[in-house]
Write an enzyme that holds these catalytic residues in place. Structure first.
Site, PDB file in Angstrom:
ATOM      1  CB  VAL A 212      -0.924  -0.005   1.236  1.00 12.00           C
ATOM      2  CG1 VAL A 212      -1.796   1.244   1.245  1.00 12.00           C
ATOM      3  CG2 VAL A 212      -1.777  -1.262   1.257  1.00 12.00           C
ATOM      4  CG  ASP A 213       3.821   3.953  -2.285  1.00 13.10           C
ATOM      5  OD1 ASP A 213       3.690   4.940  -1.548  1.00 13.10           O
ATOM      6  OD2 ASP A 213       4.766   3.806  -3.073  1.00 13.10           O
ATOM      7  CB  SER A 214      -0.706   7.192   0.166  1.00 17.43           C
ATOM      8  OG  SER A 214       0.359   7.586   1.014  1.00 17.43           O
ATOM      9  N   GLY A 215       1.992   7.253  -1.971  1.00 18.38           N
ATOM     10  CA  GLY A 215       2.868   8.130  -2.730  1.00 18.38           C
ATOM     11  C   GLY A 215       2.964   7.763  -4.200  1.00 18.38           C
ATOM     12  CB  SER A 334       5.728   3.083  -6.188  1.00 20.18           C
ATOM     13  OG  SER A 334       6.605   3.767  -5.327  1.00 20.18           O
TER      14      SER A 334
END
Length: 408
Positions: A212-215, A334
């Protein structure tokens, strides 16, 4: 009560004694057990030597407590046996060890000032003792070198530019060292490894550990993972291109919709497919926003659908080691899917990569007028590079660029 005594050769002896027993009587019991005469015994409790006329209760000895016994009767090593090599190791480590062991006052002092060395001296690993002595020698030499440099700087010519630079560097380093020491005392967790956020998901019925990577601007999946999930047949290669960011990866295309299962609920999801064997599946900001996800670090859960589903973030022991080793590479992949995609969809004309939108770019992305738009958007709080990229994506359309920046 029962007490435990460890001898210098690491033998463990348990004794049943009265709490008000004298130390001398305890030594008499140990003489029977160890054959070491009472007069040659030194008992240490919490690093302090216990005198013969003292009572155990007065010394604070309690049931199941541990004390050390060393003997002072052994031979004294010749002076040449107690010398040191240039690297700080002992010429005769066994003689050095025995010499220190038999000095009860020195052992008591070591337990207070350097318990690590004291424990090694009581052990039987001479190679470990030698390595520790070398380490202490290096530390002492480095400290001495620093002190000599500081003394030399104090006597330096105040008009010597190079000397003043060294003084400035020394003051700065001292501040850094003090800051580091304060961090160790008040914020030690800052030096621990931070495990990234992973949750259990199913993509098209295949269980995965999702990063999970909000960036990350987009949700991405590797080609090998897409193939394992049976999704590669849905790959739309019209959306291929190059993702540029911290690193660079090839975008093989896009899978427009596929089911993912979080908890016990299915959600539609779209993916960019990257040729990135070091990253398996990354749940990016596009799907986090679409499904109203909340990263709850207090409860250590990911809430989906505004809270209708909550799944826990995985602990380090639950994350496969190969995934942990590849976290940095996944992060690089990412960051590559942020603005800066070459050959991806034309956001203004909605034309896939490789097809012409028929819009002449001309001078829309350069010149004084373009610079004025950049300045105006930068004043809204966006970074200059991001503003330029957004304006180029929308052929200089200020309103669309602003909408893109606010939405990203």
């Amino acid at each position: 009560m029962r007490i435990t005594v460890m001898t210098a050769d690491e033998h463990i002896i348990s004794l049943d004694v009265d709490p008000h027993e004298s130390v001398e009587n305890v030594k008499a019991l140990l003489e029977v057990e160890t054959q070491v005469p009472l007069q040659q015994q030194q008992l240490l409790y919490n690093g302090r030597e216990m005198r013969n006329n003292e009572k155990l209760s007065a010394l604070g000895v309690k049931d199941e407590d541990l004390m050390m016994m060393v003997s002072s009767a052994a031979h004294r090593a010749p002076a040449n046996d107690l010398s040191f090599n240039p690297d700080g190791s002992a010429v005769n480590p066994e003689a050095f060890q025995q010499h220190i062991r038999h000095d009860s006052n020195l052992m008591a002092q070591l337990f207070q000032t350097d318990p690590e060395l004291a424990q090694v001296l009581l052990g039987n690993d001479l190679s470990k003792l030698q390595e520790l002595l070398r380490q202490r020698h290096r530390q002492k030499s480095e400290l001495q070198r620093q002190q000599e440099e500081e003394l030399a700087l104090l006597d330096a010519d105040p008009f010597d530019v190079e000397a003043q630079k060294k003084i400035e560097a020394a003051i700065r380093q001292k501040g850094i060292d003090e800051n580091w020491a304060a961090a160790l005392e008040y914020n030690p967790e800052a030096f621990a490894r931070v495990v990234m956020l992973y949750v259990d998901m199913e993509v098209n019925g295949v269980p995965l550990k999702a990063f999970v990577d909000s960036g990350a601007q987009s949700t991405i999946i590797s080609k090998s993972c897409a193939e394992r999930c049976g999704l590669l047949r849905l790959l739309d290669q019209r959306y291929r291109g190059i993702a540029r960011g911290v690193g660079q990866s090839e975008i093989l295309g896009r899978i427009h919709v596929a089911p993912i299962k979080i908890g016990n609920i299915f959600y539609p999801c779209s993916f960019l497919v990257l040729d990135s064997p070091n990253m398996e599946f990354l749940f990016g900001l596009d799907m986090l926003r679409k499904h109203q996800c909340i990263i709850d670090l207090k409860e250590n859960v990911l809430r989906v659908g505004g809270g209708e589903v909550s799944v826990p973030f995985l602990q380090e022991k639950d994350i496969p080691s190969h995934i942990l080793d590849e976290e940095n590479l996944a992060k690089e992949a990412s960051s590559s899917v942020n603005p800066g995609i070459s050959g991806a969809m034309d956001k203004k004309s909605n034309v896939p990569a490789g097809q012409s939108s028929g819009v002449a770019r001309g001078n829309a992305t350069q010149g004084p007028e373009f610079e004025a738009k950049v300045v105006k958007l930068v004043e809204l709080g966006f970074g200059r590079d991001a503003v330029i990229q957004a304006l180029k994506l929308f052929d200089g359309n200020e309103e669309q660029a602003a909408g893109f920046l606010f939405g990203g």
